[in-house]
Scaffold this motif. Structure first.
Motif, PDB file in Angstrom:
ATOM      1  N   PRO A  25       0.922  -1.241   0.116  1.00  0.00           N
ATOM      2  CA  PRO A  25       0.076  -0.099   0.122  1.00  0.00           C
ATOM      3  C   PRO A  25       0.733   1.216  -0.012  1.00  0.00           C
ATOM      4  O   PRO A  25       0.539   2.149  -0.538  1.00  0.00           O
ATOM      5  N   SER A  26       2.042   1.143   0.764  1.00  0.00           N
ATOM      6  CA  SER A  26       2.923   2.548   0.708  1.00  0.00           C
ATOM      7  C   SER A  26       3.300   2.923  -0.617  1.00  0.00           C
ATOM      8  O   SER A  26       3.220   3.890  -0.831  1.00  0.00           O
ATOM      9  N   VAL A  27       3.496   2.036  -1.346  1.00  0.00           N
ATOM     10  CA  VAL A  27       4.156   2.109  -2.730  1.00  0.00           C
ATOM     11  C   VAL A  27       3.138   2.816  -3.843  1.00  0.00           C
ATOM     12  O   VAL A  27       3.201   3.475  -4.332  1.00  0.00           O
ATOM     13  N   VAL A  28       1.776   2.105  -3.507  1.00  0.00           N
ATOM     14  CA  VAL A  28       1.000   2.446  -4.177  1.00  0.00           C
ATOM     15  C   VAL A  28       0.287   3.910  -3.964  1.00  0.00           C
ATOM     16  O   VAL A  28      -0.125   4.817  -4.880  1.00  0.00           O
ATOM     17  N   ALA A  29       0.543   4.246  -2.614  1.00  0.00           N
ATOM     18  CA  ALA A  29       0.227   5.609  -2.437  1.00  0.00           C
ATOM     19  C   ALA A  29       1.181   6.647  -2.906  1.00  0.00           C
ATOM     20  O   ALA A  29       0.585   7.639  -3.781  1.00  0.00           O
ATOM     21  N   ARG A  30       2.471   6.287  -2.950  1.00  0.00           N
ATOM     22  CA  ARG A  30       3.600   7.075  -3.593  1.00  0.00           C
ATOM     23  C   ARG A  30       3.347   7.270  -5.191  1.00  0.00           C
ATOM     24  O   ARG A  30       3.494   8.377  -5.502  1.00  0.00           O
ATOM     25  N   LEU A  31       2.959   6.022  -5.563  1.00  0.00           N
ATOM     26  CA  LEU A  31       2.870   6.046  -7.024  1.00  0.00           C
ATOM     27  C   LEU A  31       1.719   6.902  -7.547  1.00  0.00           C
ATOM     28  O   LEU A  31       1.666   7.745  -8.537  1.00  0.00           O
ATOM     29  N   THR A  32       0.582   6.923  -6.666  1.00  0.00           N
ATOM     30  CA  THR A  32      -0.598   7.832  -6.776  1.00  0.00           C
ATOM     31  C   THR A  32      -0.190   9.103  -6.986  1.00  0.00           C
ATOM     32  O   THR A  32      -0.648   9.916  -7.762  1.00  0.00           O
ATOM     33  N   GLU A  33       0.713   9.537  -6.011  1.00  0.00           N
ATOM     34  CA  GLU A  33       1.250  10.957  -6.129  1.00  0.00           C
ATOM     35  C   GLU A  33       1.762  11.265  -7.337  1.00  0.00           C
ATOM     36  O   GLU A  33       1.467  12.497  -7.970  1.00  0.00           O
ATOM     37  N   LEU A  34       2.734  10.428  -7.914  1.00  0.00           N
ATOM     38  CA  LEU A  34       3.019  10.669  -9.249  1.00  0.00           C
ATOM     39  C   LEU A  34       2.173  10.783 -10.265  1.00  0.00           C
ATOM     40  O   LEU A  34       2.096  11.516 -11.229  1.00  0.00           O
ATOM     41  N   LEU A  35       1.324   9.603 -10.240  1.00  0.00           N
ATOM     42  CA  LEU A  35       0.226   9.735 -11.450  1.00  0.00           C
ATOM     43  C   LEU A  35      -0.649  10.649 -11.536  1.00  0.00           C
ATOM     44  O   LEU A  35      -1.260  10.996 -12.279  1.00  0.00           O
ATOM     45  N   PHE A  36      -0.948  11.260 -10.051  1.00  0.00           N
ATOM     46  CA  PHE A  36      -1.635  12.576 -10.191  1.00  0.00           C
ATOM     47  C   PHE A  36      -1.163  13.472 -10.972  1.00  0.00           C
ATOM     48  O   PHE A  36      -1.833  14.305 -11.773  1.00  0.00           O
ATOM     49  N   ALA A  37       0.163  13.752 -10.855  1.00  0.00           N
ATOM     50  CA  ALA A  37       0.825  14.757 -11.894  1.00  0.00           C
ATOM     51  C   ALA A  37       0.605  14.498 -13.097  1.00  0.00           C
ATOM     52  O   ALA A  37       0.280  15.240 -14.024  1.00  0.00           O
ATOM     53  N   GLU A  38       0.792  13.266 -13.361  1.00  0.00           N
ATOM     54  CA  GLU A  38       0.624  12.742 -14.973  1.00  0.00           C
ATOM     55  C   GLU A  38      -0.878  12.940 -15.387  1.00  0.00           C
ATOM     56  O   GLU A  38      -1.168  13.667 -16.524  1.00  0.00           O
ATOM     57  N   ALA A  39      -1.997  12.699 -14.661  1.00  0.00           N
ATOM     58  CA  ALA A  39      -3.185  12.807 -14.866  1.00  0.00           C
ATOM     59  C   ALA A  39      -3.348  14.240 -15.408  1.00  0.00           C
ATOM     60  O   ALA A  39      -4.110  14.795 -16.211  1.00  0.00           O
ATOM     61  N   VAL A  40      -2.848  15.278 -14.183  1.00  0.00           N
ATOM     62  CA  VAL A  40      -3.075  16.653 -14.646  1.00  0.00           C
ATOM     63  C   VAL A  40      -2.498  17.283 -16.049  1.00  0.00           C
ATOM     64  O   VAL A  40      -3.044  17.928 -16.622  1.00  0.00           O
ATOM     65  N   ARG A  41      -1.086  16.720 -16.245  1.00  0.00           N
ATOM     66  CA  ARG A  41      -0.489  17.085 -17.634  1.00  0.00           C
ATOM     67  C   ARG A  41      -1.428  16.699 -18.803  1.00  0.00           C
ATOM     68  O   ARG A  41      -1.514  17.337 -19.534  1.00  0.00           O
ATOM     69  N   ARG A  42      -1.994  15.527 -18.520  1.00  0.00           N
ATOM     70  CA  ARG A  42      -2.651  14.745 -19.958  1.00  0.00           C
ATOM     71  C   ARG A  42      -4.039  15.890 -19.950  1.00  0.00           C
ATOM     72  O   ARG A  42      -4.244  16.052 -20.971  1.00  0.00           O
ATOM     73  N   TYR A  43      -4.802  16.017 -18.807  1.00  0.00           N
ATOM     74  CA  TYR A  43      -5.727  16.730 -18.795  1.00  0.00           C
ATOM     75  C   TYR A  43      -5.677  18.116 -19.547  1.00  0.00           C
ATOM     76  O   TYR A  43      -6.383  18.661 -20.310  1.00  0.00           O
ATOM     77  N   ILE A  44      -4.466  18.813 -19.096  1.00  0.00           N
ATOM     78  CA  ILE A  44      -4.154  20.004 -19.682  1.00  0.00           C
ATOM     79  C   ILE A  44      -3.749  19.996 -20.966  1.00  0.00           C
ATOM     80  O   ILE A  44      -4.341  20.738 -22.014  1.00  0.00           O
TER      81      ILE A  44
END
Length: 607
Positions: A172-191
């Motif tokens: 779970p801790s790795v998934v939590a950190r991965l989500t932080e990274l992929l949140f940034a990627e999701a924002v970039r793709r949305y923009i």
């Protein structure tokens, strides 16, 4: 997108997985994170981003009043404003409050939801990311639901690797950190997907003049900026620039500049390594009183009060300035350059007074920068207590020669021997951390007359290919391949992912520190990885005569604690101490650190 990176970094997102859900058959749950869920992470974050990671199966997600979306295995569902939402196996089912189904987790594991019915099964990790930044236009500009998953195309190879890594038994801790990274990627793709002229505040990030102005404000927040100067730098008239900036960003350039400056001040105070007066000058104030007034206008309380409250809410006291002990040792430091057997120049340092303690070099420690860093300052403080600590830079790192002729284990051992001779010590103790334990073990076995005591932390005697665990080999090779993918691209994403394995509990300054060190490992010759994976010293350990302490974090995801257990059985009389930590190298704020520090002082006490 550099401006977006600044904004995301300033948010200092952190959080975790709080629910492990296994849903079989028909189900429809009402979901929204509340204070009870994140109480162990924050007193109350200013913003919460909810997410669900679909480990297997498929699930629908719907914010009432909006179009539902479907997510399948490997997909991460993001809800930037933590809106109340439904997750269901099929449309039309009666909703059930998820709170009524939550069961406590066992042994520190996330809480659980279990629905046992007839039909397909879906497995989810449910968690949140929190930010203590008081205002955030970014989150208010995003849609209620965002899905991120790998698409076809070479440009998404890193994303496929990331999601595949998370799907392969990632904790779970790795998934939590991965989500932080992929949140940034999701924002970039949305923009990137926004039509020209749409998106409001987000569209300002794509406007060349406004984006350049934001970049200047973000990087030069300590300077005395004004609208006239910003307009000149972006090539516009003062009035045209001010109008465009205000129209796209929603506030004047100077108001944005003032808020960004206070956000940077808040991050510096939260990290706790500087006093309020130092932070004031760091962000461009010539008077601490003026800084205090500006900070209070933004955060509602003076900086010292705010820092104490945030530190208490996060379950840790703010870090103090380096202790008098460490500062005194640094003031008397002696440095030098020695020459290894193959002619490579190796930088070394000696700090403190007392019986010599040598620490073999590792790639994530540099003698100039890490004597008081967030990762190493507490280690250095304990090491110089009544001792002379002798450290060195790994070949290819820091002030050591950047392009040595050899990348072999014998070369690393020769480097250590060169430091021993240059420092003029005859008999000494060794502290071997991480892969530095390999050099510590080999030297202690081959020169037993010179080593009095030996302490290892996070070490091993045989590389992962020699150990032969298929799961570990698969995971390691996946990471190596991902490293190659990121080598020439955006290293920040890979660095944070790798950091989640080395230090799952890392936040703030620790993340920043690891991202800096990432450039080191990415720049080293790949032959060094061959050393770490194929070396086998186990046959030599029986020759070690030094008193030995073998310590390791129980939850270490880089080197399994079974490696420490193996070393302890092969070194005669060695003591084994497994600590309750998930970090590869234990951090100062952990409950396990004082325990290990006492053990360290006991082991290295004078005879």
């Amino acid at each position: 997108m550099d401006v977006l990176s600044d904004i995301l970094s300033s948010m200092r997102l952190s959080g975790g997985v709080v629910i492990d859900a296994e849903l079989s058959g028909p189900s429809c749950l009402v979901s929204q994170f509340t204070k009870e869920h994140y109480a162990s992470f924050f007193a109350e974050p200013a913003h919460v981003i909810a997410y669900h990671y679909v480990r297997s199966g498929r699930i629908w997600v719907e914010v009432p009043g909006e179009t539902a979306a479907i997510a399948e295995t490997g997909c991460i569902i993001l809800l930037p404003r933590n809106d109340k939402h439904l997750i269901y196996s099929e449309p039309g089912l009666p909703p059930v409050e998820s709170e009524t189904l939550i069961e406590p987790g066992l042994n520190g594991e996330p809480a659980r939801i279990r629905i046992d019915g007839a039909g397909d099964q879906t497995s989810l990790y449910c968690g949140f990311l929190g930010s203590t930044s008081p205002e955030n236009e970014l989150l208010h500009s995003l849609p209620s639901v965002m899905l991120i998953q790998a698409r076809d195309g070479a440009s998404d190879e890193w994303l496929e690797s990331s999601l595949r890594f998370a799907a392969g038994r990632a904790p779970p801790s790795v998934v939590a950190r991965l989500t932080e990274l992929l949140f940034a990627e999701a924002v970039r793709r949305y923009i990137d997907s926004l039509p020209e002229g749409q998106g409001g505040w987000l569209n300002g990030l794509r406007d060349p003049a406004v984006a350049k102005a934001l970049s200047i404000i973000h990087s030069r927040y300590a300077e005395d900026l004004d609208v006239t100067g910003l307009a000149r730098e972006v090539g516009m008239s003062r009035s045209a620039f001010a109008d465009r900036f205000t129209a796209l960003i929603g506030e004047s350039p100077m108001r944005y500049c003032a808020r960004w400056r206070m956000r940077m001040a808040g991050n510096l105070l939260r990290d706790g390594r500087q006093s309020s007066s130092n932070v004031a000058y760091e962000v461009g104030f010539n008077s601490e009183a003026a800084f205090t007034r500006a900070f209070k206008r933004e955060y509602g309380e003076p900086p010292a009060t705010w820092r104490r409250r945030v530190a208490k809410a996060n379950g840790a006291d703010a870090l103090d300035e380096p202790t008098n002990l460490l500062a005194k040792a640094k003031a008397g430091e002696r440095t030098g350059i020695c020459v290894s057997a193959d002619g490579t120049h190796i930088a070394w340092s000696a700090m403190g007074e007392g019986f010599p303690l040598l620490q073999p070099a590792v790639w994530f420690h540099q003698i100039d920068d890490d004597w008081d860093s967030v990762a190493w300052g507490h280690w250095t403080t304990e090491a110089v207590r009544h001792r002379r600590l002798i450290r060195s830079d790994l070949r290819g790192v820091g002030r050591s020669e950047r392009e040595p002729p050899r990348w072999t284990f014998d070369a690393l051992l020769d480097d250590f021997a060169a430091v021993v001779e240059a420092s003029g010590v005859d008999r000494f103790d060794i502290l071997g951390v991480s892969h530095g334990a390999l050099v510590a073990l080999a030297y202690a076995a081959r020169h037993p007359e010179r080593v009095r005591k030996l302490v290892l932390y996070g070490g091993y005697a045989a590389g992962f290919e020699v150990r032969g665990d298929p799961e570990e080999i698969k995971r390691r090779k996946s990471l190596l391949n991902m490293g190659r993918i990121y080598r020439d691209g955006d290293r920040t994403v890979f660095g944070q992912m790798l950091g989640a394995l080395y230090w799952p509990g890392a936040r703030g300054a620790m993340i920043d520190w690891f991202n800096q060190r990432l450039g080191t490992i990415m720049g080293l010759n790949e032959s060094l990885q061959d050393v770490f994976r194929s070396l086998d010293l186990r046959a030599e350990l029986g020759r070690i005569t030094a008193e030995t302490l073998v310590a390791h974090s129980r939850g270490d995801r880089i080197i399994p604690h079974s490696c420490a257990e193996e070393v302890a059985t092969l070194v005669r009389g060695a003591r084994l101490h497994l600590l309750n930590s998930e970090n590869h190298v234990i951090l100062a704020q952990e409950a396990a650190w004082p325990v290990f520090a006492r053990e360290l002082q006991t082991t290295f006490s004078p005879e």
